[in-house]
Scaffold this motif. Structure first.
Motif, PDB file in Angstrom:
ATOM      1  N   ASN A  99       0.806  -1.221   0.000  1.00 24.67           N
ATOM      2  CA  ASN A  99       0.000   0.000   0.000  1.00 24.67           C
ATOM      3  C   ASN A  99       0.841   1.275   0.000  1.00 24.67           C
ATOM      4  OD1 ASN A  99      -2.809  -1.098   0.255  1.00 24.67           O
ATOM      5  ND2 ASN A  99      -1.893  -2.036   2.079  1.00 24.67           N
ATOM      6  N   GLY A 100       2.158   1.142   0.059  1.00 29.78           N
ATOM      7  CA  GLY A 100       3.023   2.320   0.086  1.00 29.78           C
ATOM      8  C   GLY A 100       2.701   3.232   1.247  1.00 29.78           C
ATOM      9  N   MET A 101       2.628   2.680   2.469  1.00 29.54           N
ATOM     10  CA  MET A 101       2.253   3.470   3.633  1.00 29.54           C
ATOM     11  C   MET A 101       3.115   3.110   4.841  1.00 29.54           C
ATOM     12  SD  MET A 101      -1.220   1.568   5.004  1.00 29.54           S
ATOM     13  CE  MET A 101      -2.277   2.437   3.852  1.00 29.54           C
ATOM     14  N   PHE A 102       3.147   4.004   5.801  1.00 26.72           N
ATOM     15  CA  PHE A 102       3.781   3.705   7.075  1.00 26.72           C
ATOM     16  C   PHE A 102       2.864   2.794   7.888  1.00 26.72           C
ATOM     17  CE2 PHE A 102       6.020   7.604   5.960  1.00 26.72           C
ATOM     18  CZ  PHE A 102       7.318   7.335   6.373  1.00 26.72           C
ATOM     19  N   VAL A 103       3.448   1.926   8.677  1.00 26.63           N
ATOM     20  CA  VAL A 103       2.698   1.079   9.598  1.00 26.63           C
ATOM     21  C   VAL A 103       3.301   1.242  10.990  1.00 26.63           C
ATOM     22  CG1 VAL A 103       2.151  -1.289  10.276  1.00 26.63           C
ATOM     23  CG2 VAL A 103       1.969  -0.604   7.882  1.00 26.63           C
ATOM     24  N   ILE A 104       2.453   1.563  11.955  1.00 30.06           N
ATOM     25  CA  ILE A 104       2.871   1.700  13.348  1.00 30.06           C
ATOM     26  C   ILE A 104       2.145   0.633  14.154  1.00 30.06           C
ATOM     27  CG2 ILE A 104       3.017   3.232  15.342  1.00 30.06           C
ATOM     28  CD1 ILE A 104       2.821   5.597  13.393  1.00 30.06           C
ATOM     29  N   ALA A 105       2.919  -0.230  14.816  1.00 26.83           N
ATOM     30  CA  ALA A 105       2.325  -1.392  15.475  1.00 26.83           C
ATOM     31  C   ALA A 105       2.861  -1.533  16.896  1.00 26.83           C
ATOM     32  CB  ALA A 105       2.620  -2.652  14.666  1.00 26.83           C
ATOM     33  N   ALA A 106       2.082  -1.081  17.870  1.00 33.55           N
ATOM     34  CA  ALA A 106       2.416  -1.235  19.281  1.00 33.55           C
ATOM     35  C   ALA A 106       1.883  -2.579  19.759  1.00 33.55           C
ATOM     36  CB  ALA A 106       1.793  -0.102  20.095  1.00 33.55           C
ATOM     37  N   ALA A 107       2.701  -3.319  20.511  1.00 28.69           N
ATOM     38  CA  ALA A 107       2.334  -4.698  20.845  1.00 28.69           C
ATOM     39  C   ALA A 107       2.436  -4.988  22.337  1.00 28.69           C
ATOM     40  CB  ALA A 107       3.233  -5.670  20.075  1.00 28.69           C
ATOM     41  N   GLN A 108       1.665  -5.982  22.755  1.00 25.82           N
ATOM     42  CA  GLN A 108       1.850  -6.585  24.068  1.00 25.82           C
ATOM     43  C   GLN A 108       3.023  -7.566  23.980  1.00 25.82           C
ATOM     44  OE1 GLN A 108       0.268  -5.895  26.864  1.00 25.82           O
ATOM     45  NE2 GLN A 108      -1.641  -4.893  26.246  1.00 25.82           N
ATOM     46  N   ALA A 109       3.743  -7.746  25.113  1.00 26.85           N
ATOM     47  CA  ALA A 109       4.950  -8.567  25.061  1.00 26.85           C
ATOM     48  C   ALA A 109       5.187  -9.309  26.369  1.00 26.85           C
ATOM     49  CB  ALA A 109       6.168  -7.697  24.751  1.00 26.85           C
ATOM     50  N   GLY A 110       5.442 -10.611  26.258  1.00 25.00           N
ATOM     51  CA  GLY A 110       5.864 -11.393  27.414  1.00 25.00           C
ATOM     52  C   GLY A 110       4.771 -12.283  27.966  1.00 25.00           C
ATOM     53  N   VAL A 111       5.016 -12.811  29.164  1.00 29.96           N
ATOM     54  CA  VAL A 111       4.065 -13.692  29.841  1.00 29.96           C
ATOM     55  C   VAL A 111       3.187 -12.839  30.747  1.00 29.96           C
ATOM     56  CG1 VAL A 111       3.793 -15.654  31.396  1.00 29.96           C
ATOM     57  CG2 VAL A 111       5.694 -15.613  29.760  1.00 29.96           C
ATOM     58  N   HIS A 112       1.877 -12.965  30.569  1.00 29.88           N
ATOM     59  CA  HIS A 112       0.918 -12.122  31.274  1.00 29.88           C
ATOM     60  C   HIS A 112       0.329 -12.834  32.491  1.00 29.88           C
ATOM     61  CE1 HIS A 112       0.776  -9.150  27.915  1.00 29.88           C
ATOM     62  NE2 HIS A 112       1.175 -10.223  27.250  1.00 29.88           N
ATOM     63  N   ILE A 127       6.218  12.095   5.866  1.00 21.41           N
ATOM     64  CA  ILE A 127       5.055  11.706   5.068  1.00 21.41           C
ATOM     65  C   ILE A 127       5.346  11.757   3.573  1.00 21.41           C
ATOM     66  CG2 ILE A 127       2.740  12.488   4.393  1.00 21.41           C
ATOM     67  CD1 ILE A 127       2.701  10.785   6.837  1.00 21.41           C
ATOM     68  N   ALA A 128       6.318  12.565   3.165  1.00 20.39           N
ATOM     69  CA  ALA A 128       6.676  12.629   1.741  1.00 20.39           C
ATOM     70  C   ALA A 128       7.127  11.270   1.206  1.00 20.39           C
ATOM     71  CB  ALA A 128       7.771  13.665   1.519  1.00 20.39           C
ATOM     72  N   ALA A 129       7.579  10.387   2.101  1.00 18.94           N
ATOM     73  CA  ALA A 129       8.011   9.055   1.675  1.00 18.94           C
ATOM     74  C   ALA A 129       6.860   8.232   1.120  1.00 18.94           C
ATOM     75  CB  ALA A 129       8.666   8.320   2.843  1.00 18.94           C
ATOM     76  N   VAL A 130       5.626   8.557   1.507  1.00 21.98           N
ATOM     77  CA  VAL A 130       4.462   7.844   0.979  1.00 21.98           C
ATOM     78  C   VAL A 130       4.302   8.127  -0.503  1.00 21.98           C
ATOM     79  CG1 VAL A 130       1.952   7.608   1.117  1.00 21.98           C
ATOM     80  CG2 VAL A 130       3.304   7.825   3.227  1.00 21.98           C
ATOM     81  N   ALA A 131       4.281   9.403  -0.871  1.00 17.95           N
ATOM     82  CA  ALA A 131       4.155   9.770  -2.283  1.00 17.95           C
ATOM     83  C   ALA A 131       5.327   9.237  -3.093  1.00 17.95           C
ATOM     84  CB  ALA A 131       4.059  11.284  -2.422  1.00 17.95           C
ATOM     85  N   ALA A 132       6.525   9.243  -2.500  1.00 22.41           N
ATOM     86  CA  ALA A 132       7.700   8.739  -3.214  1.00 22.41           C
ATOM     87  C   ALA A 132       7.566   7.259  -3.512  1.00 22.41           C
ATOM     88  CB  ALA A 132       8.954   9.009  -2.385  1.00 22.41           C
ATOM     89  N   ALA A 133       7.142   6.477  -2.527  1.00 21.97           N
ATOM     90  CA  ALA A 133       6.987   5.034  -2.727  1.00 21.97           C
ATOM     91  C   ALA A 133       5.879   4.733  -3.733  1.00 21.97           C
ATOM     92  CB  ALA A 133       6.688   4.357  -1.394  1.00 21.97           C
ATOM     93  N   ARG A 134       4.774   5.450  -3.617  1.00 20.00           N
ATOM     94  CA  ARG A 134       3.656   5.211  -4.533  1.00 20.00           C
ATOM     95  C   ARG A 134       3.979   5.694  -5.939  1.00 20.00           C
ATOM     96  NH1 ARG A 134      -1.328   6.859  -0.348  1.00 20.00           N
ATOM     97  NH2 ARG A 134      -1.140   4.950   0.916  1.00 20.00           N
ATOM     98  N   GLY A 135       4.893   6.659  -6.056  1.00 17.66           N
ATOM     99  CA  GLY A 135       5.327   7.115  -7.371  1.00 17.66           C
ATOM    100  C   GLY A 135       6.201   6.095  -8.070  1.00 17.66           C
ATOM    101  N   LYS A 136       7.025   5.395  -7.286  1.00 20.22           N
ATOM    102  CA  LYS A 136       7.900   4.380  -7.867  1.00 20.22           C
ATOM    103  C   LYS A 136       7.120   3.134  -8.281  1.00 20.22           C
ATOM    104  CE  LYS A 136      11.757   5.825  -4.923  1.00 20.22           C
ATOM    105  NZ  LYS A 136      12.534   5.487  -3.699  1.00 20.22           N
ATOM    106  N   ILE A 137       6.248   2.684  -7.413  1.00 20.64           N
ATOM    107  CA  ILE A 137       5.435   1.492  -7.696  1.00 20.64           C
ATOM    108  C   ILE A 137       3.970   1.870  -7.463  1.00 20.64           C
ATOM    109  CG2 ILE A 137       4.998  -0.929  -7.141  1.00 20.64           C
ATOM    110  CD1 ILE A 137       7.841  -1.149  -6.151  1.00 20.64           C
TER     111      ILE A 137
END
Length: 285
Positions: free
Chosen positions: A201-214, A251-261
């Protein structure tokens, strides 16, 4: 435009008050390091397998501890604070796995209810039926923020590329994927899926996660990460324990990636024809 984003890694227990304290401490840390958008994991409020105990602790949105703490913290720090999700009691007695986005004034900008329920049977007898406790959402959310357009997903949603493609086609430049991935599925698929969604999708992804034994006995994979539109992991946490992952997002990296592919532009409608084996004309001479 460039801004600093943070993904908060947590190991939420069964007590919402303790989890709220951890959230506040970690978000303060992220803001002190310059983050203006901070995301917490799925089920920030509590990870609780005991359904009776979970229901006893449920609150509506207007009285939820995590919601109140996040709203006040966003206003105090002047940031966009995204609670990846927490369990919210609904008027009909059911439960929503609901994420919240608060603005720098502390007001709720929007919420998103997880659409796809984690109903799976894994190896070694690990089985989950999220639909037995939660009501799935039915509406995707795309939010115009000062630094870009943000789309919303939660955990298992990452396995449904049409959700990401729909939002990308509508202008999303960043996708949020807060999660509580199991260790087993995380080891196999977490990074691969996140990078694939970013690349296709030519986009940034931000993924906060749970980690370890709960406290409730489950084990989550962690490895919170921020990925750019070319699929490069800009920052990543480890597999256990709390942490703050930071990256400067241009954010300019989004347009750059989508411009290439430009696959968002190059996609075509097509039909599907199923052909039976051995049908006339199918076998080459």
């Amino acid at each position: 435009m460039t801004f600093r984003a943070a993904a908060i890694q947590m190991c939420s227990g069964v007590d919402p008050a303790r989890n709220a304290e951890a959230m506040v401490r970690l978000v303060r840390d992220a803001a002190a390091q310059g983050a203006v958008y901070v995301q917490t994991p799925e089920m920030t409020g509590a990870l609780q397998r005991d359904r009776a105990a979970m229901r006893a602790a449920l609150r509506g949105e207007d009285s939820d501890l995590i919601v109140a703490a996040a709203s006040g913290l966003a206003a105090e720090l002047g940031i966009h604070l995204h609670v990846g999700s927490t369990a919210i009691g609904l008027a009909d007695g059911k439960i929503a796995n609901r994420g919240f986005l608060f603005g720098p004034d502390g007001r709720k900008i929007t919420h998103y209810d997880k659409i796809h329920m984690f109903d799976v049977d894994l190896d070694n007898g690990e089985s989950w039926r999220e639909s037995a406790a939660y009501t799935p959402g039915g509406t995707a959310r795309l939010v115009s923020l000062p630094f870009g357009k943000l789309g919303c997903a939660i955990c298992y949603d990452v396995r449904f590329p049409e959700l990401f493609r729909t939002q990308a086609a509508a202008g999303a430049e960043i996708m949020s994927v807060p999660a509580a991935f199991t260790r087993q599925t995380g080891e196999a698929h977490w990074e691969i899926l996140l990078r694939a969604r970013a690349i296709e999708n030519g986009m940034f992804v931000i993924a906060a996660a749970q980690a370890g034994v709960h406290e409730d006995g489950r084990e989550t994979y962690g490895h919170s990460m921020i990925i750019d539109p070319w699929g490069t992991v800009l920052a990543s946490a480890g597999g256990t324990g709390e942490g703050v992952v930071l990256a400067d997002i241009d954010i300019a990296a989004v347009a750059a990636a989508r411009g290439k592919i430009p696959n968002l532009k190059n996609g075509r409608a097509f039909s599907l024809e199923e052909v039976a084996s051995g049908a006339s004309g199918d076998v080459a001479a």
